[in-house]
Scaffold this active site. Structure first.
Site, PDB file in Angstrom:
ATOM      1  N   SER A   1       0.833  -1.210   0.000  1.00 55.16           N
ATOM      2  CA  SER A   1       0.000   0.000   0.000  1.00 55.16           C
ATOM      3  C   SER A   1       0.864   1.255   0.000  1.00 55.16           C
ATOM      4  O   SER A   1       0.359   2.363  -0.078  1.00 55.16           O
ATOM      5  CB  SER A   1      -0.926   0.015   1.220  1.00 55.16           C
ATOM      6  OG  SER A   1      -0.172  -0.088   2.410  1.00 55.16           O
TER       7      SER A   1
ATOM      8  N   ASN B   1     -16.156  26.552 -24.682  1.00 61.64           N
ATOM      9  CA  ASN B   1     -16.867  25.549 -23.892  1.00 61.64           C
ATOM     10  C   ASN B   1     -16.644  25.698 -22.388  1.00 61.64           C
ATOM     11  O   ASN B   1     -15.525  25.957 -21.949  1.00 61.64           O
ATOM     12  CB  ASN B   1     -16.411  24.145 -24.319  1.00 61.64           C
ATOM     13  CG  ASN B   1     -16.716  23.864 -25.777  1.00 61.64           C
ATOM     14  OD1 ASN B   1     -17.732  24.350 -26.299  1.00 61.64           O
ATOM     15  ND2 ASN B   1     -15.858  23.109 -26.423  1.00 61.64           N
TER      16      ASN B   1
ATOM     17  N   ASN C   1      -2.534  -1.783  13.279  1.00 62.84           N
ATOM     18  CA  ASN C   1      -3.985  -1.569  13.221  1.00 62.84           C
ATOM     19  C   ASN C   1      -4.401  -0.271  13.909  1.00 62.84           C
ATOM     20  O   ASN C   1      -5.207   0.496  13.373  1.00 62.84           O
ATOM     21  CB  ASN C   1      -4.722  -2.762  13.834  1.00 62.84           C
ATOM     22  CG  ASN C   1      -4.476  -4.035  13.043  1.00 62.84           C
ATOM     23  OD1 ASN C   1      -3.859  -3.999  11.980  1.00 62.84           O
ATOM     24  ND2 ASN C   1      -4.946  -5.163  13.562  1.00 62.84           N
TER      25      ASN C   1
ATOM     26  N   SER D   1     -12.658  24.438 -29.317  1.00 65.01           N
ATOM     27  CA  SER D   1     -12.850  23.162 -29.986  1.00 65.01           C
ATOM     28  C   SER D   1     -11.776  23.018 -31.050  1.00 65.01           C
ATOM     29  O   SER D   1     -11.390  23.997 -31.688  1.00 65.01           O
ATOM     30  CB  SER D   1     -14.237  23.122 -30.633  1.00 65.01           C
ATOM     31  OG  SER D   1     -14.255  22.178 -31.688  1.00 65.01           O
TER      32      SER D   1
ATOM     33  N   GLU E   1     -18.412  21.387 -16.702  1.00 61.94           N
ATOM     34  CA  GLU E   1     -18.765  20.027 -17.136  1.00 61.94           C
ATOM     35  C   GLU E   1     -17.931  18.984 -16.400  1.00 61.94           C
ATOM     36  O   GLU E   1     -18.439  17.946 -15.968  1.00 61.94           O
ATOM     37  CB  GLU E   1     -18.550  19.882 -18.642  1.00 61.94           C
ATOM     38  CG  GLU E   1     -19.531  20.702 -19.462  1.00 61.94           C
ATOM     39  CD  GLU E   1     -19.097  20.785 -20.909  1.00 61.94           C
ATOM     40  OE1 GLU E   1     -19.288  19.801 -21.634  1.00 61.94           O
ATOM     41  OE2 GLU E   1     -18.545  21.833 -21.311  1.00 61.94           O
TER      42      GLU E   1
ATOM     43  N   GLN F   1      -7.622  -1.858   4.041  1.00 62.67           N
ATOM     44  CA  GLN F   1      -6.587  -1.144   3.297  1.00 62.67           C
ATOM     45  C   GLN F   1      -7.181  -0.458   2.067  1.00 62.67           C
ATOM     46  O   GLN F   1      -6.639   0.528   1.574  1.00 62.67           O
ATOM     47  CB  GLN F   1      -5.494  -2.135   2.878  1.00 62.67           C
ATOM     48  CG  GLN F   1      -4.333  -1.494   2.140  1.00 62.67           C
ATOM     49  CD  GLN F   1      -3.137  -2.427   2.068  1.00 62.67           C
ATOM     50  OE1 GLN F   1      -2.572  -2.805   3.095  1.00 62.67           O
ATOM     51  NE2 GLN F   1      -2.753  -2.829   0.878  1.00 62.67           N
TER      52      GLN F   1
ATOM     53  N   LYS G   1     -16.314  27.857 -31.002  1.00 62.70           N
ATOM     54  CA  LYS G   1     -16.720  27.328 -29.701  1.00 62.70           C
ATOM     55  C   LYS G   1     -15.947  27.898 -28.514  1.00 62.70           C
ATOM     56  O   LYS G   1     -14.764  28.182 -28.601  1.00 62.70           O
ATOM     57  CB  LYS G   1     -16.564  25.787 -29.668  1.00 62.70           C
ATOM     58  CG  LYS G   1     -17.538  25.054 -30.538  1.00 62.70           C
ATOM     59  CD  LYS G   1     -18.990  25.216 -30.110  1.00 62.70           C
ATOM     60  CE  LYS G   1     -19.312  24.396 -28.892  1.00 62.70           C
ATOM     61  NZ  LYS G   1     -19.239  22.956 -29.155  1.00 62.70           N
TER      62      LYS G   1
ATOM     63  N   THR H   1     -38.632  27.213 -12.077  1.00 62.86           N
ATOM     64  CA  THR H   1     -38.967  25.889 -11.551  1.00 62.86           C
ATOM     65  C   THR H   1     -39.253  25.055 -12.794  1.00 62.86           C
ATOM     66  O   THR H   1     -39.763  25.589 -13.794  1.00 62.86           O
ATOM     67  CB  THR H   1     -40.214  25.898 -10.639  1.00 62.86           C
ATOM     68  OG1 THR H   1     -41.322  26.402 -11.391  1.00 62.86           O
ATOM     69  CG2 THR H   1     -40.006  26.773  -9.402  1.00 62.86           C
ATOM     70  N   HIS H   2     -38.928  23.782 -12.745  1.00 64.91           N
ATOM     71  CA  HIS H   2     -39.086  22.896 -13.920  1.00 64.91           C
ATOM     72  C   HIS H   2     -38.344  23.443 -15.141  1.00 64.91           C
ATOM     73  O   HIS H   2     -38.718  23.153 -16.273  1.00 64.91           O
ATOM     74  CB  HIS H   2     -40.562  22.708 -14.280  1.00 64.91           C
ATOM     75  CG  HIS H   2     -41.436  22.394 -13.105  1.00 64.91           C
ATOM     76  ND1 HIS H   2     -41.675  21.110 -12.665  1.00 64.91           N
ATOM     77  CD2 HIS H   2     -42.095  23.218 -12.255  1.00 64.91           C
ATOM     78  CE1 HIS H   2     -42.461  21.154 -11.601  1.00 64.91           C
ATOM     79  NE2 HIS H   2     -42.724  22.420 -11.319  1.00 64.91           N
TER      80      HIS H   2
ATOM     81  N   LYS I   1      -8.305   3.624   1.531  1.00 63.48           N
ATOM     82  CA  LYS I   1      -7.486   4.813   1.300  1.00 63.48           C
ATOM     83  C   LYS I   1      -7.628   5.443  -0.072  1.00 63.48           C
ATOM     84  O   LYS I   1      -7.749   6.663  -0.188  1.00 63.48           O
ATOM     85  CB  LYS I   1      -6.020   4.485   1.585  1.00 63.48           C
ATOM     86  CG  LYS I   1      -5.764   4.469   3.066  1.00 63.48           C
ATOM     87  CD  LYS I   1      -4.514   3.771   3.452  1.00 63.48           C
ATOM     88  CE  LYS I   1      -4.694   3.111   4.790  1.00 63.48           C
ATOM     89  NZ  LYS I   1      -5.678   1.990   4.790  1.00 63.48           N
TER      90      LYS I   1
ATOM     91  N   TYR J   1     -10.193  -5.760  12.836  1.00 62.07           N
ATOM     92  CA  TYR J   1      -9.453  -5.338  11.643  1.00 62.07           C
ATOM     93  C   TYR J   1      -9.428  -6.454  10.613  1.00 62.07           C
ATOM     94  O   TYR J   1      -9.184  -7.616  10.932  1.00 62.07           O
ATOM     95  CB  TYR J   1      -8.005  -4.933  11.993  1.00 62.07           C
ATOM     96  CG  TYR J   1      -7.236  -4.522  10.743  1.00 62.07           C
ATOM     97  CD1 TYR J   1      -7.320  -3.228  10.269  1.00 62.07           C
ATOM     98  CD2 TYR J   1      -6.486  -5.451  10.023  1.00 62.07           C
ATOM     99  CE1 TYR J   1      -6.658  -2.853   9.093  1.00 62.07           C
ATOM    100  CE2 TYR J   1      -5.822  -5.095   8.860  1.00 62.07           C
ATOM    101  CZ  TYR J   1      -5.917  -3.794   8.400  1.00 62.07           C
ATOM    102  OH  TYR J   1      -5.278  -3.426   7.240  1.00 62.07           O
TER     103      TYR J   1
HETATM  104  N1  ARG Z   1      -1.663  -1.062   5.190  1.00 61.13           N
HETATM  105  C1  ARG Z   1      -2.562  -1.490   6.201  1.00 61.13           C
HETATM  106  C2  ARG Z   1      -3.910  -0.805   6.014  1.00 61.13           C
HETATM  107  O1  ARG Z   1      -3.941   0.156   5.342  1.00 61.13           O
HETATM  108  C3  ARG Z   1      -2.027  -1.157   7.547  1.00 61.13           C
HETATM  109  C4  ARG Z   1      -2.514  -2.058   8.625  1.00 61.13           C
HETATM  110  C5  ARG Z   1      -2.000  -3.430   8.387  1.00 61.13           C
HETATM  111  N2  ARG Z   1      -2.397  -4.307   9.425  1.00 61.13           N
HETATM  112  C6  ARG Z   1      -2.312  -5.624   9.312  1.00 61.13           C
HETATM  113  N3  ARG Z   1      -2.695  -6.327  10.305  1.00 61.13           N
HETATM  114  N4  ARG Z   1      -1.869  -6.207   8.225  1.00 61.13           N
HETATM  115  O2  ARG Z   1      -4.913  -1.214   6.541  1.00 61.13           O
END
Ligand code: ARG
Length: 456
Positions: free
Chosen positions: A20, A282, A107, A274, A287, A319, A280, A152-153, A322, A314
């Site tokens: 990660s 735009n 964790n 364009s 958008e 993971q 054009k 409205t509408h 993120k 956990y």
């Molecule tokens: N990269 C992990 C995450 O984002 C960190 C925690 C990892 N914990 C584990 N028990 N493998 O969740």
């Protein structure tokens, strides 16, 4: 990090699949802040000597500095930001580094890092919202008393001030800012000390560590603490709704910038041409924002779906929280910035908005109100004016072109003063109830918001 129990190396594919660090490296500053606070907790508990704690702190600050300068090499083989930093620290300072992870798990560490990241992001977004509100106010003020039809509408309804329309978005953004602050309360709780899931037999002063990190409170259940991602779901909802508001404004701007409406002109810097059609201009920024808001909603759905099947506590699935989180925060931040710029360069075309607002039909409700003021029950007045509208269309005669005798054919309650209520200015001035768009009200609202924004 877990070599004790294993006889085989992790497969290269598993490493690539599970790493990660390619995206969580951006948590480095929060990870380091968390580690420094944790080391102070370990010192207070007598696990580290003052010298060891000092070595850890200095080492971590050096690493942070190198990361900031782009001189630190994150290794995929070390999986995540936590292990990359810890391994490098231990390489540099030796045994003291190896003590840092006492009474801590990745964790509670990741849960802490992400909360710190969300808290900082919320504060940054709050400022961007204020800037956007200021741009809307400023654009409204530049538009002065430009009138336009309110819809409205998507059908012309009643006259409003252009500024009143923009102020509607200032209100929406104010609610978004409020929701961000409310969410911040639940983000700002420290999970550190929850360990892998059941705390630790080594007791650290969690309240003290929390203070070091400016957390308001500490979590009260270690199992919940390591698996709780509600705050991410909440934040992604708040961001999605903010995105929905920007998307609605986008739609207004796109309509307004069309030749059909012609209500506003966008600056060249915030539009694109364009490659094929030379004429054009735009409204791509609007958008794109309308488009990107879809992704914000998608990210919220990803998180909710990610969480719904997880047993306590956990699980590695977490993971996956993120990338959607980072993406939403990056996307909404950029959207707010670019929108602020675009609105600052947007000008209302008074001739066009006034022409559209001068459609006499927009005053049909005012005529009904006139009859009410002359003793006619509203439902009856509504019907009378309905017939008058039909007559106006059939005879191709605007209300203002009709004689009093013609009006009186529809109701004897009409008197000579009816002509006065067919004036756009009078009609707007009459809308002076709280929240309605009389020029005096709108000016008071602009002043109010100016005051609020400069105080913030
Ligand atoms: N990269 C992990 C995450 O984002 C960190 C925690 C990892 N914990 C584990 N028990 N493998 O969740």
């Amino acid at each position: 990090m877990w070599k004790g129990r294993f006889a085989q190396e992790t497969s290269a594919l598993v490493q690539r699949y599970g790493e990660s660090v390619s995206f969580d490296w951006r948590l480095y500053a929060h990870d380091i802040a968390g580690s420094i606070a944790h080391s102070k907790g370990l010192l207070k508990a007598g696990i580290l000597t003052a010298e060891e704690q000092q070595k850890i702190e200095t080492g971590l600050l050096e690493i942070r500095h190198e990361i900031e300068k782009g001189q630190f090499e994150f290794k995929e083989s070390l999986e995540d930001v936590h292990m990359n930093i810890e391994a490098e620290l231990t390489r540099r300072i030796g045994p003291a580094g190896a003590k840092l992870h006492t009474a801590r798990s990745r964790n509670d560490q990741i849960a802490t890092d992400v909360r710190l990241y969300c808290r900082a992001s919320i504060d940054a977004l709050g400022n961007l919202i204020i800037a956007m509100q200021a741009a809307l106010i400023e654009c409204a003020e530049r538009g002065g008393d430009a009138v336009m039809p309110g819809y409205t509408h998507l059908q012309r309804g009643q006259p409003v001030l252009f500024a009143h329309h923009l102020l509607a978005y200032v209100e929406m953004l104010a609610r978004d800012a409020e929701r961000l602050l409310d969410c911040r309360e639940r983000v700002n709780v420290m999970p550190l000390g929850s360990g892998a899931l059941a705390g630790s037999t080594i007791i650290l002063d969690r309240e003290y560590i929390a203070k070091e990190l400016d957390f308001h409170r500490v979590t009260q259940n270690s199992m919940d603490a390591v698996s709780d991602r509600d705050f991410i779901a909440e934040l992604l909802f708040v961001i999605s709704l903010l995105g929905v508001h920007l998307s609605r404004l986008s739609e207004d701007v796109i309509l307004w910038a069309s030749a059909e409406f012609g209500f506003v002109t966008l600056s060249d810097a915030h539009t694109t041409g364009s490659s094929l059609m030379p004429q054009k201009k735009n409204p791509d920024v609007a958008e794109l924002t309308r488009g990107k808001s879809a992704r914000l909603i998608g990210n919220l759905m990803s998180i909710l779906t990610l969480l719904k099947g997880l047993p306590m506590t956990y699980n590695r699935d977490l993971q996956e929280d993120k990338e959607p989180l980072f993406d939403s925060i990056d996307t909404i931040g950029l959207a707010l910035e670019v929108f602020t710029e675009m609105i600052s360069g947007m000008d209302v075309n008074r001739a066009k908005t006034t022409a559209a607002a001068s459609d006499p039909m927009l005053l049909a409700t005012d005529l009904a109100d006139y009859l009410v003021n002359h003793g006619v029950p509203f439902r009856q007045a509504h019907e009378v004016i309905g017939k008058l509208v039909a007559y106006s269309i059939q005879e191709k005669k605007a209300f203002g072109e009709m004689t009093l005798a013609e009006f009186q054919k529809f109701s004897p309650a009409f008197e000579a003063d009816v002509m006065a209520c067919l004036n756009l200015e009078t009609a707007l001035q009459a809308r002076k109830g709280i929240g309605a768009p009389s020029p005096a009200n709108v000016k008071a609202q602009l002043d109010h918001w100016r005051g609020v924004l400069t105080r913030e």
